[in-house]
Structure formats: structure tokens, C-alpha cells
Write a protein that holds these residues in place. Structure first.
Motif, PDB file in Angstrom:
ATOM      1  N   LEU B  12       0.839  -1.204   0.000  1.00  0.00           N
ATOM      2  CA  LEU B  12       0.000   0.000   0.000  1.00  0.00           C
ATOM      3  C   LEU B  12       0.878   1.260   0.000  1.00  0.00           C
ATOM      4  O   LEU B  12       1.729   1.437   0.874  1.00  0.00           O
ATOM      5  N   THR B  13       0.648   2.096  -0.985  1.00  0.00           N
ATOM      6  CA  THR B  13       1.485   3.286  -1.155  1.00  0.00           C
ATOM      7  C   THR B  13       0.606   4.488  -1.464  1.00  0.00           C
ATOM      8  O   THR B  13      -0.366   4.371  -2.218  1.00  0.00           O
ATOM      9  N   LYS B  14       0.952   5.609  -0.861  1.00  0.00           N
ATOM     10  CA  LYS B  14       0.258   6.850  -1.212  1.00  0.00           C
ATOM     11  C   LYS B  14       1.287   7.959  -1.362  1.00  0.00           C
ATOM     12  O   LYS B  14       2.091   8.204  -0.466  1.00  0.00           O
ATOM     13  N   GLN B  15       1.234   8.574  -2.515  1.00  0.00           N
ATOM     14  CA  GLN B  15       2.182   9.655  -2.778  1.00  0.00           C
ATOM     15  C   GLN B  15       1.425  10.974  -2.929  1.00  0.00           C
ATOM     16  O   GLN B  15       0.455  11.065  -3.683  1.00  0.00           O
ATOM     17  N   PHE B  16       1.856  11.976  -2.172  1.00  0.00           N
ATOM     18  CA  PHE B  16       1.311  13.321  -2.351  1.00  0.00           C
ATOM     19  C   PHE B  16       2.417  14.157  -2.979  1.00  0.00           C
ATOM     20  O   PHE B  16       3.463  14.349  -2.366  1.00  0.00           O
ATOM     21  N   ASP B  17       2.142  14.650  -4.161  1.00  0.00           N
ATOM     22  CA  ASP B  17       3.174  15.379  -4.899  1.00  0.00           C
ATOM     23  C   ASP B  17       4.401  14.507  -5.005  1.00  0.00           C
ATOM     24  O   ASP B  17       4.293  13.349  -5.383  1.00  0.00           O
ATOM     25  N   ARG B  18       5.570  14.991  -4.607  1.00  0.00           N
ATOM     26  CA  ARG B  18       6.752  14.137  -4.705  1.00  0.00           C
ATOM     27  C   ARG B  18       7.023  13.420  -3.383  1.00  0.00           C
ATOM     28  O   ARG B  18       8.011  12.709  -3.240  1.00  0.00           O
ATOM     29  N   GLN B  19       6.150  13.650  -2.403  1.00  0.00           N
ATOM     30  CA  GLN B  19       6.404  13.063  -1.097  1.00  0.00           C
ATOM     31  C   GLN B  19       5.590  11.790  -0.908  1.00  0.00           C
ATOM     32  O   GLN B  19       4.377  11.783  -1.154  1.00  0.00           O
ATOM     33  N   ILE B  20       6.262  10.730  -0.474  1.00  0.00           N
ATOM     34  CA  ILE B  20       5.548   9.476  -0.268  1.00  0.00           C
ATOM     35  C   ILE B  20       5.048   9.440   1.174  1.00  0.00           C
ATOM     36  O   ILE B  20       5.838   9.366   2.118  1.00  0.00           O
ATOM     37  N   ALA B  21       3.745   9.529   1.339  1.00  0.00           N
ATOM     38  CA  ALA B  21       3.163   9.589   2.689  1.00  0.00           C
ATOM     39  C   ALA B  21       3.086   8.200   3.301  1.00  0.00           C
ATOM     40  O   ALA B  21       3.293   8.022   4.500  1.00  0.00           O
ATOM     41  N   VAL B  22       2.745   7.217   2.499  1.00  0.00           N
ATOM     42  CA  VAL B  22       2.702   5.824   2.958  1.00  0.00           C
ATOM     43  C   VAL B  22       3.482   5.008   1.944  1.00  0.00           C
ATOM     44  O   VAL B  22       3.236   5.105   0.749  1.00  0.00           O
ATOM     45  N   HIS B  23       4.437   4.233   2.442  1.00  0.00           N
ATOM     46  CA  HIS B  23       5.380   3.601   1.521  1.00  0.00           C
ATOM     47  C   HIS B  23       5.328   2.083   1.602  1.00  0.00           C
ATOM     48  O   HIS B  23       5.788   1.498   2.572  1.00  0.00           O
ATOM     49  N   ASP B  24       4.700   1.480   0.628  1.00  0.00           N
ATOM     50  CA  ASP B  24       4.791   0.033   0.437  1.00  0.00           C
ATOM     51  C   ASP B  24       4.491  -0.753   1.720  1.00  0.00           C
ATOM     52  O   ASP B  24       5.287  -1.582   2.146  1.00  0.00           O
ATOM     53  N   ILE B  25       3.333  -0.480   2.291  1.00  0.00           N
ATOM     54  CA  ILE B  25       3.038  -1.084   3.592  1.00  0.00           C
ATOM     55  C   ILE B  25       2.280  -2.401   3.444  1.00  0.00           C
ATOM     56  O   ILE B  25       1.295  -2.490   2.728  1.00  0.00           O
ATOM     57  N   GLY B  39       3.388   6.660  16.149  1.00  0.00           N
ATOM     58  CA  GLY B  39       4.401   7.295  15.307  1.00  0.00           C
ATOM     59  C   GLY B  39       4.247   8.796  15.404  1.00  0.00           C
ATOM     60  O   GLY B  39       3.180   9.288  15.795  1.00  0.00           O
ATOM     61  N   PRO B  40       5.316   9.503  15.067  1.00  0.00           N
ATOM     62  CA  PRO B  40       5.233  10.962  15.170  1.00  0.00           C
ATOM     63  C   PRO B  40       4.249  11.561  14.161  1.00  0.00           C
ATOM     64  O   PRO B  40       3.822  10.867  13.242  1.00  0.00           O
ATOM     65  N   ASN B  41       3.926  12.831  14.363  1.00  0.00           N
ATOM     66  CA  ASN B  41       3.059  13.511  13.390  1.00  0.00           C
ATOM     67  C   ASN B  41       3.715  13.468  12.014  1.00  0.00           C
ATOM     68  O   ASN B  41       4.927  13.628  11.896  1.00  0.00           O
ATOM     69  N   GLY B  42       2.916  13.243  11.003  1.00  0.00           N
ATOM     70  CA  GLY B  42       3.456  13.230   9.633  1.00  0.00           C
ATOM     71  C   GLY B  42       4.059  11.899   9.244  1.00  0.00           C
ATOM     72  O   GLY B  42       4.681  11.778   8.199  1.00  0.00           O
ATOM     73  N   ALA B  43       3.871  10.870  10.109  1.00  0.00           N
ATOM     74  CA  ALA B  43       4.471   9.567   9.791  1.00  0.00           C
ATOM     75  C   ALA B  43       3.641   8.808   8.763  1.00  0.00           C
ATOM     76  O   ALA B  43       4.107   7.834   8.175  1.00  0.00           O
ATOM     77  N   GLY B  44       2.396   9.244   8.562  1.00  0.00           N
ATOM     78  CA  GLY B  44       1.539   8.586   7.565  1.00  0.00           C
ATOM     79  C   GLY B  44       0.390   7.800   8.168  1.00  0.00           C
ATOM     80  O   GLY B  44      -0.314   7.084   7.456  1.00  0.00           O
ATOM     81  N   LYS B  45       0.172   7.941   9.482  1.00  0.00           N
ATOM     82  CA  LYS B  45      -0.886   7.152  10.147  1.00  0.00           C
ATOM     83  C   LYS B  45      -2.272   7.514   9.605  1.00  0.00           C
ATOM     84  O   LYS B  45      -3.052   6.640   9.244  1.00  0.00           O
ATOM     85  N   THR B  46      -2.530   8.823   9.561  1.00  0.00           N
ATOM     86  CA  THR B  46      -3.858   9.263   9.114  1.00  0.00           C
ATOM     87  C   THR B  46      -4.105   8.863   7.666  1.00  0.00           C
ATOM     88  O   THR B  46      -5.188   8.383   7.331  1.00  0.00           O
ATOM     89  N   THR B  47      -3.088   9.007   6.826  1.00  0.00           N
ATOM     90  CA  THR B  47      -3.251   8.629   5.414  1.00  0.00           C
ATOM     91  C   THR B  47      -3.537   7.138   5.296  1.00  0.00           C
ATOM     92  O   THR B  47      -4.405   6.727   4.522  1.00  0.00           O
TER      93      THR B  47
END
Lengths: 548, 316
Positions: B12-25, B39-47
Motif C-alpha cells: 500500500l502506497t500513497k504519494q502526495f506530490d513528490r512526497q511518499i506519505a505511505v510507503h509500500d506497507i 508514530g510521530p506527526n506526519g508519519a503517515g498514520k492518518t493517510t
């Protein structure tokens, strides 16, 4: 407050139930009923006041046939003026027939845009989206439920409208046609309001203004077409003339049927589009596949009016093309906005096009089998430029044989060949301009800024509107210029105005065409470069960074 | 035999612009588990949670709920009925009453009478809002709104519950209430995936945890195995007598790996590697040695310490 029967009826659609329950509060009902009765009271009072008294000498409502409505007073045996009550009621019927659909349309469109914009802003629409209800169910609930209050207000005026129709001796078919047309218009404009809201439009007042203008314009055209301007003795229902040589406006049934079919086709495509957008707000409003059919429907509908008896006895053939060009300019402005994908969609397409397999995003099966061309024509996420070019090709293909058929026309000393050259040049020029606008829109919607929507709308909108306005302000009349001034017109969206009216030198047309082509090449090259960059993997970007 | 997976993702992967929010989970949550996502804020939990709730479309990858492929379209209304999602901002309709709001969602999730009213009463009782059923939502406190949102999330008895920061901004009493509700839901057989910064809450609720950082799932294990692997056992001892005597006595025990004196108190914290029997033996030996002990308290390092020990340093 809500009758049990209504509660049971709404059991099948939870959204409709929620809207009705939220809106039909006691306070709202009293206010609505009061306002509706007050408006009816004012209309009655007005008509009461214009009734002639025994001292009035001339009045529209005395018996008589004066074409200007100045009938002389006639007294009965008791010395009371004889009133033409049928006309009095008929006039009231006319006023109500104008007012009731208008109230339904304007209030409904305003409320729908306002409601959906609010839901989108609060984020509540997302929960509804996640429920197992189909988008059709939810949207039907919204379309029927949100305008329930103005519907009740109008329904309260139906008895007076009916009474006026009976007393005014209005045929039942005409009365019925008003209700049927109102229903058709509401279906179309309410769906269009949802389309506008899903488009990102949050200004309900703008929707109300647009609907008011459309309504007023329709009545202007309607009245205009029934004055003595056209040499026809027949009354034109709904102001409609011939369509593909068939007289539509001479029969009420044909006119109403024609309008209903048009509303139905429009509503059908809008309905498809809003359902698609409701299910996935990241998608473009219209899919590429549908866009070709939608444009074909629109062009054929519009093109039909060109085919009428004695078409060019009273006007130049280029006038028809000019009017159609204005409509096409508006049409393709909307299509460009509805078809062009945004930055994230394009990034995903560029970056993962080759990695996604027959899967969840429905990008097609076996990606490696697909060519880029196929992607650009059919794929949901690819850039829209080629799809828009194909859409633009539809009017070109349709109109070209028609333009070539002008060979035999001779109007006020201008030969058919001249008209043909002017027609082809203006068609080509408008197509080129719209392609440049589409490429520019795509580039602007690829910007990083979160407000790219607004930027694109403002810049492309300004590109279409400002130069002609500026040129029009510089000189009072668009058509009469020397060649050196006129050339500036050819770079605007309205290049067809001077081209159709006066034509241009071949070298000028070629020069402008090449300039447009140059701009288009530059913009598409830039877009291709940006997409290639975006399509590079992070690994490549990293290694490139290291090498640097 | 392995338990059935309630949630499973592949690449499972989600990319916003050039930033990968969730990477191959590749996430695996067994049925009936309470899975904490930290995980810290911005780690991709919400996404990640939004994608599981079909609120966000994945760029790549697949999601399976109870073994069935989850797609973001209308092809699976039955699957949508199995998911309950509570986002961190829980928007509500302020113009509705509590009852009307729940009634609306119960209808959206196709609950029919008499089951509908019965279920609404049940969830209102569970979230302790029965007394507020006729109140306008606008008049509710933040905690009540949060509980009402939870009631909305569970009205259709979902099998998988996705909760994104459900206790953020709540006072301690509201948090306790919320925790109790989650426990009841777990007992009812729901699989719960919950993201939170309040690790003490997760420690109490969860059976497994996953740690996310920079879009990667860097750790995913049952809480027991995590504690076994990473949590050191500690014993806090205090004495009325001489601290040095206690320390020298402790040094004789082979299971004592280190110790520290808690400043300002006659207390020593010992890092202990033995079993429960070993710690009982240590206590006996200290008493035989005549140490006047007033406290002998075996504890374990908590989840927060473990999380910090994992050394994930992504800035919030």
C-alpha cells in the motif's frame, strides 16, 4: 410535523428523509406559507388595482379588440362597465406562469449549491460517501429534498394558477405544458447546480444570478421570435423555429417534446458526471470517453437550427457560424475545465502508469500493452489535451461539409467561395485558440500552488475575455479595421468576428495560425518535459542528485 | 492455525506530490485484535487509516477487509457495511438532535425498524448519551461530540473499526470513558485499529502495535512479544537502612544487570533479567541478609519508553 404517510414514503431514501426532516420545521413552514400567500395577495391586489372603474374611459380590460389594449368603456344596462374577465384572468395566469417556474428554479439552484458547498466544507459529505448507499440514492435525495421549501411555496400558488387558467380560458394542454416544462427545467438546472457545486463552486448567489439571466434571456428570445421580425405568420411555441428543416415551434406538443428531450439529454450527462464525482472527488468531472459523446450531442443539437427554409435570404451564412462559434467558445471553456486533471492525478499517472496492473485504479489491463496514444484518448488520469483536440474535431468534421455547401450562396455581392474561405478560416482559428487554452489550462493545473484552480480560471478566463474587451474599447466596432489592427483580433478568442464579417488576407491567416501552432507546441513541450520529470522514480532523482 | 486477517494490505502506497506519505506497507491485523498505530506527526498514520476507510485512494497497492478486496467504488456495499471510521476531526450536523443524527446514519446503513431504534438506544447507552438524545448537537461538549461520533461509527455494528486519534483533545475523564467503550467493543468481537499519541492508553487497550515513521511501517508486533523483546524488567527497592549494604547485597545476584539510586530517595532501581521465581529468590535473600526493606516492586518499562528506545527520531 411530518405526516406519517410522508415518513413512510421517505423510508426508501434516507437522504431525502434527512433533508425533509431538517427543513420542514414548523418555523420554516409558517414562513414559507406566509410568504407564498403574501406574494399571491400582492399579485391579486395589483390586478384588482388595474381593474377599470366606471370613471375609466379606456382600459385593456374593457370588452373590445384594440391591438394596443385601449378598449373603450362599455356600460351594461345597470350602468356598470363591462369587464373582460377572461382577459383579466388570462393576464394573471401569464404572470403566475412566469413567476412560479422562476421561483422554483432560482430558489432551488441557490439552495442546492449552498447545501452541497456547506457539506463539502464541513467534511460531512465524506461520511455519506463511505456509507453503503449508492450515489444515485444520495443525489436523488439531495435533488428532491433540498429544494422542498420553495416547492411547497410554489405548490401553495398552484390553486390560484389553476383558477386563473380556468377563468382565463387557457387550454389544458398549455397549462400542463408549463408544469411539464418546469419539471424538465428543474431536473436539468438542479443537476447543473450540483455539477457546479462539485466543480468547486461555493457561491450560491452566482448560481442564482446565472439562472436568473438564463431565464430572462429565454423570455427575451421567446418574445423576440414572436414579433414580426421573422416573416412567419405562425406562432412559435417556446420561440423555437425549425430544426433540421422540421418545424418544431408550430406545434405545442413538438415544442414541449423538443425542450424535454433536450433537458433529458442534458440531465442525463450531468447526472452521470455528478455521480462520478460524488463517488470519487479526485476524478475529473467528465471522463474522456463520455466527453466525445457529450460534445457530439451538443453540436448536433446546435447544428440542427442551421437547417431551415430560406436560410440565407435574409442573413449571411456566416452569421450562423458566428453564433455557433460563440456557443462553442462557452461550451469548450466548460469542457476544458471539466476534463483537465489536476496535479496529483497527473503525477500518479506519470509516475506509476507502468507499474499499475489490472487493478484497483482501473487504469486498464496489462499496462505494458498500452500505448501512450491510447492512454491520452481514453485514460481517466492522463493529460486532457489530446482528448480536447478530439472533442474540437467534432464541430470541425460536422461543420466543414456544411461550410463547403455555401458555394451557391450569393449575398449582397459576396460570393459563396469567399464565405467558404472565411468560414473555414474562422473555424480553424477558433479550434487553434481553444487548443492553446486547453494546453495552458493543463499547465496551470499542474502548478504546485494549492490555488491552481483559481489561477487557471482567472488566467484562462482573462485570456478569453480581456483582449477582445480591450480591442473593442480601443475602437468602437469590431469589424471595421485596417489589416494591421485587425491582426490583433486574430489572436483573441473572438477571431471569428472580424474573419466572418470581412475576411482576411491569406498571409495574415497563415501567420496567425503558425503563431498559434508555435504557442501550442511550446506549451505541450513544456508539459511533456514536466511530466517526464515527474515520471522519474525517486531513485533516479536521488542518483541524479548525487551525481550533481 | 493462524487467525483470520481482518485487515490486510499489500504494497500500500500513497504519494502526495513528490512526497511518499505511505510507503509500500504490508499491514496484517488479525480478527478481534486492537491494533495501535503509533508514530510521530506526519508519519503517515492518518493517510493509512483514510485509505483503509476508502476515504483516500491509494496510489498503489491493495487492501483486503476480512479477505475481500476493498475498492473505492460502489462495487462492494456489503464491505462498506463492515467498516466504521472515526476521523480525527469528526464533523457533525449541528442542526440535528442526537437522536435524529443517529437515525440518519442508521438509515444510511440500511438498518430497518424495529432493529434501528433498538440499536440506537444501545449505542446511546454505550456512549452514555441516552440523557442527551433530544439535545441539539450544537449544545454538546467536545467529549460528548466525540462519543456521539463514535456512536455514529458503530451504529451499523461494523466488524472493523478505524479510529484516528480518537482521544486527542479530551480531558482525562472523557479519555477513561472512551477507553472503557473501546474495551466493550473489543469484547463484542470488533477488530479495532486505533492511532494515538497517548501511548499509556494504547498500552492498556492494544493487543498489537505498529510503529510508523516517514511513511514506513517500521515495527508491527503483538504487544506481548514487543514487551518480551524490548521491555526490561525493573525492580524498585527502598530500605530503612544503609543503601550501600543493599547495593552490595544486590551485586551478589547474577540477574541484576545494573542499578541506579533514585536521587533524593532511599530507593534503588534495579534492571532485572530473571524470571518471577528469580525475583522471589532475590527478595528472600535480601530479607535473610537483614536488609530492612520497605518496598520491593517489580515493574516493566512502559510502551512510551520502548517507543523512545526504538530510536525513531523523525521530527514531528
Amino acid at each position: 410535523m411530518i405526516p406519517n404517510l410522508l415518513l413512510q414514503a421517505t423510508e426508501w431514501n434516507p437522504q431525502l428523509f434527512r433533508e425533509i426532516k431538517g427543513r420542514l420545521k414548523q418555523r420554516n413552514l409558517i414562513l414559507t406559507g406566509g410568504l407564498s400567500l403574501l406574494a399571491q395577495g400582492i399579485i391579486l391586489l395589483y390586478f384588482w388595482m388595474v381593474l377599470p372603474s366606471s370613471e375609466t374611459k379606456y382600459s385593456r380590460y374593457f370588452q373590445g379588440n384594440d391591438p394596443y389594449g385601449y378598449n373603450q368603456q362599455i356600460l351594461d344596462a345597470l350602468g356598470n362597465p363591462v369587464i373582460n374577465w377572461q382577459l383579466w384572468w388570462s393576464d394573471m395566469f401569464q404572470v403566475l406562469s412566469w413567476l412560479l417556474p422562476f421561483a422554483m428554479l432560482m430558489a432551488g439552484v441557490y439552495m442546492l449549491i449552498d447545501d452541497l458547498a456547506k457539506e463539502e466544507r464541513r467534511g460531512t459529505l465524506n461520511f455519506i460517501r463511505l456509507s453503503p448507499q449508492t450515489s444515485q440514492n444520495i443525489l436523488v435525495g439531495k435533488l428532491l429534498g433540498v429544494p422542498i421549501v420553495p416547492t411547497i411555496a410554489v405548490a401553495l400558488a398552484v390553486p390560484l394558477h389553476g383558477l386563473a387558467a380556468i377563468q382565463g380560458g387557457i387550454p389544458a394542454s398549455e397549462v400542463l405544458s408549463i408544469y411539464v416544462l418546469t419539471a424538465g427545467a428543474c431536473a436539468f438546472f438542479y443537476t447543473a447546480a450540483v455539477f457546479y457545486a462539485f466543480f468547486g463552486g461555493a457561491h450560491s448567489w452566482l448560481g442564482a444570478i446565472i439562472i436568473t439571466l438564463c431565464y430572462l434571456m429565454f423570455f427575451q428570445v421567446y418574445q423576440f421570435s414572436n414579433r414580426t421580425y421573422y416573416p412567419t405568420d405562425d406562432y412559435r411555441y417556446l420561440g423555437i423555429g425549425q430544426w433540421f428543416y422540421v418545424w418544431i415551434g408550430h406545434s405545442l406538443a413538438m415544442a414541449v417534446g423538443f425542450a424535454l428531450v433536450n433537458f433529458a439529454v442534458g440531465t442525463f450527462w450531468l447526472w452521470k458526471s455528478i455521480n462520478r464525482r460524488f463517488r470519487n472527488p479526485n476524478q475529473t468531472l467528465v471522463s474522456k470517453k463520455h466527453s466525445y459523446l457529450i460534445t457530439l450531442c451538443f453540436e448536433v443539437m446546435m447544428f440542427g437550427f442551421v437547417f431551415r427554409d430560406n436560410s440565407y435570404s435574409y442573413s449571411r451564412p456566416t452569421d450562423d457560424l458566428g453564433i455557433m462559434s460563440i456557443f462553442n467558445l462557452m461550451w469548450f471553456s466548460i469542457m476544458i475545465a471539466a476534463l483537465t486533471p489536476h496535479r496529483q492525478t497527473l503525477l500518479d499517472w506519470a509516475r506509476y502508469r507502468r507499474e499499475t496492473q489490472d487493478g484497483q485504479n482501473r487504469w486498464g489491463k496489462q499496462v505494458w500493452n498500452r500505448s501512450l496514444g491510447k492512454d491520452l484518448i481514453w485514460d481517466e488520469k492522463s493529460p486532457a489535451i489530446l482528448a480536447i483536440a478530439i472533442n474540437l474535431l467534432i464541430p470541425v468534421v460536422l461543420f466543414t461539409p456544411w461550410i463547403l455547401s455555401w458555394a451557391g450562396v450569393n449575398y449582397a455581392g459576396t460570393t459563396g467561395t469567399t464565405f467558404i474561405l472565411r468560414g473555414l478560416a474562422s473555424l480553424g482559428m477558433l479550434t487553434m485558440f481553444l487548443l492553446v487554452a486547453a494546453a495552458l489550462t493543463q499547465l496551470l493545473l499542474f502548478m504546485k500552488s494549492k490555488r491552481r484552480n483559481i489561477f487557471a480560471a482567472v488566467i484562462v478566463g482573462a485570456l478569453i475575455i480581456v483582449p477582445p474587451l480591450f480591442l473593442a474599447m480601443l475602437s468602437s466596432y469590431a469589424y471595421s479595421y485596417s489589416e494591421s489592427v485587425k491582426i490583433f483580433w486574430y489572436f483573441t478568442a473572438f477571431s471569428f468576428l472580424p474573419l466572418l464579417a470581412e475576411g482576411a488576407a491569406l498571409t495574415t491567416v497563415c501567420f496567425t495560425f503558425l503563431m498559434h501552432l508555435g504557442a501550442l507546441t511550446m506549451l505541450t513541450n513544456r508539459m511533456t518535459y514536466l511530466l517526464r520529470k515527474a515520471g522519474e522514480s525517486e531513485f533516479k532523482a536521488l542518483t541524479a542528485g548525487n551525481r550533481a | 492455525m493462524p487467525k483470520e486477517l481482518a485487515i490486510s494490505t499489500r504494497g500500500l502506497t500513497k504519494q502526495f506530490d513528490r512526497q511518499i506519505a505511505v510507503h509500500d506497507i504490508d499491514l496484517h491485523v488479525e480478527a478481534g485484535e486492537v491494533y495501535g498505530l503509533i508514530g510521530p506527526n506526519g508519519a503517515g498514520k492518518t493517510t493509512l487509516i483514510r485509505m483503509l476507510a476508502t476515504s483516500e485512494e491509494p496510489t498503489l497497492g491493495e487492501i483486503y477487509i476480512n479477505g475481500e478486496r476493498l475498492l473505492r467504488d460502489q462495487s462492494n456495499p456489503s464491505l462498506k457495511r463492515q467498516i466504521g471510521y472515526l476521523p480525527d476531526d469528526y464533523p457533525l450536523y449541528d442542526d440535528l438532535t442526537v437522536w435524529d443524527y443517529l437515525d440518519y446514519f442508521a438509515r444510511l446503513y440500511q438498518l430497518r425498524e424495529p432493529r434501528r431504534s433498538q440499536r440506537m438506544r444501545e449505542v446511546l447507552e454505550l456512549v452514555q448519551l441516552s440523557h442527551k438524545r433530544h439535545s441539539q448537537i450544537a449544545t454538546l461538549s467536545r467529549g460528548m461530540k466525540q462519543r456521539l461520533s463514535l456512536a455514529r461509527t458503530i451504529i451499523h455494528e461494523p466488524l472493523v473499526l478505524l479510529l484516528d486519534e480518537p482521544v486527542s483533545g479530551l480531558d482525562p475523564i472523557a479519555r477513561v470513558q472512551f477507553r472503557e467503550i473501546i474495551k466493550v467493543l473489543q469484547e463484542a468481537g470488533m477488530t479495532v485499529l486505533i492511532s494515538s499519541h497517548v501511548l499509556s492508553d494504547l498500552e492498556e487497550l492494544c493487543t498489537s502495535v505498529g510503529v510508523m515513521e516517514l511513511g514506513y511501517l517500521v515495527e508491527s508486533a503483538s504487544l506481548d512479544s514487543l514487551f518480551r523483546r524490548l521491555s526490561r524488567q525493573q525492580i524498585v527497592l527502598s530500605t530503612l537502612g544503609d543503601l550501600e549494604a543493599l547495593k552490595s547485597e544486590l551485586k551478589n545476584c547474577p540477574h541484576v544487570e545494573g542499578m541506579e539510586v533514585l536521587t533524593g530517595t532511599p530507593k534503588v532501581r534495579v534492571h532485572f533479567s530473571g524470571t518471577s521465581e528469580d525475583s522471589a529468590e532475590l527478595l528472600r535473600s535480601l530479607i535473610y541478609a537483614g536488609i530492612p526493606l520497605t518496598e520491593f516492586q517489580p515493574t516493566q518499562e512502559n510502551l512510551e519508553t520502548i517507543f523512545l528506545k526504538l530510536g525513531h527520531q523523525q521530527a514531528s
